[in-house]
Design a protein around this motif. Sequence first.
Motif, PDB file in Angstrom:
ATOM      1  N   ASP A 106       0.830  -1.156   0.136  1.00  0.00           N
ATOM      2  CA  ASP A 106       0.004   0.061   0.048  1.00  0.00           C
ATOM      3  C   ASP A 106       0.789   1.498   0.140  1.00  0.00           C
ATOM      4  OD1 ASP A 106      -2.489  -1.428   0.068  1.00  0.00           O
ATOM      5  OD2 ASP A 106      -2.449  -1.583   2.119  1.00  0.00           O
ATOM      6  N   LYS A 111       0.376   6.926  -2.502  1.00  0.00           N
ATOM      7  CA  LYS A 111      -0.941   7.216  -2.510  1.00  0.00           C
ATOM      8  C   LYS A 111      -1.249   8.876  -2.210  1.00  0.00           C
ATOM      9  CE  LYS A 111      -5.681   6.334  -0.776  1.00  0.00           C
ATOM     10  NZ  LYS A 111      -6.749   5.993  -1.339  1.00  0.00           N
ATOM     11  N   LYS A 164      -8.751   3.987   8.543  1.00  0.00           N
ATOM     12  CA  LYS A 164      -8.046   3.680   7.340  1.00  0.00           C
ATOM     13  C   LYS A 164      -7.041   5.102   6.976  1.00  0.00           C
ATOM     14  CE  LYS A 164     -11.057   0.570   4.806  1.00  0.00           C
ATOM     15  NZ  LYS A 164     -12.081   0.605   4.035  1.00  0.00           N
TER      16      LYS A 164
END
Length: 137
Positions: A24, A121, A87
Motif C-alpha cells: 500500500d 497514494k 484507514k
Amino acid sequence: MKYLVMIQGTQADYEAQGGKGSADAPAWSEQDIQAMYAHMSAINDDLAETGEIVDGNGLAEPAKARHVELGADGKPVITDGPYGETKEVLAGYWVLDCANVERVTEIAERILQCPGPEGTKQFPVVIRPILDGGGDV
C-alpha cells in the motif's frame, strides 16, 4: 478568515517514510524524505512571509495515538493505537488566515505537489473554515 487545512495518511505511510514499504505504500529513501521536507518548508516559509500561517505541524504516527470514548456503562474506554478499523488519519495540519477560500485552495493545490516515491497514494487536502466565536463562517 481562518481555515484548517488537513493532510491525511495511514500507518503504512508513516512506516514507508521510515523505509519499510508495503503493497500500500512504497518505501521512501532519504532523498525522498528530504525533498518532502524541503517542499513543506518552502510552503511554510512563504506562508510566514505573507502572514497567513497561524499554526501548523505534522502529527506522530497513528501507532502513537490514544483513543478515548465512553463505554456502554458511561465510563471512559482508552485504547492505544493503531486502530485496525481506521484507514486514513490526520497526518498534519495548518491553521491559515487567508483572504478567501480561493487563496486557501491555491495553497492546498501547492501542498498536493509534494514529491514522493512513485506509487505513493495521494490523499486529498481537506479545507475546513474555522467558525468564529458566533458560529458563523
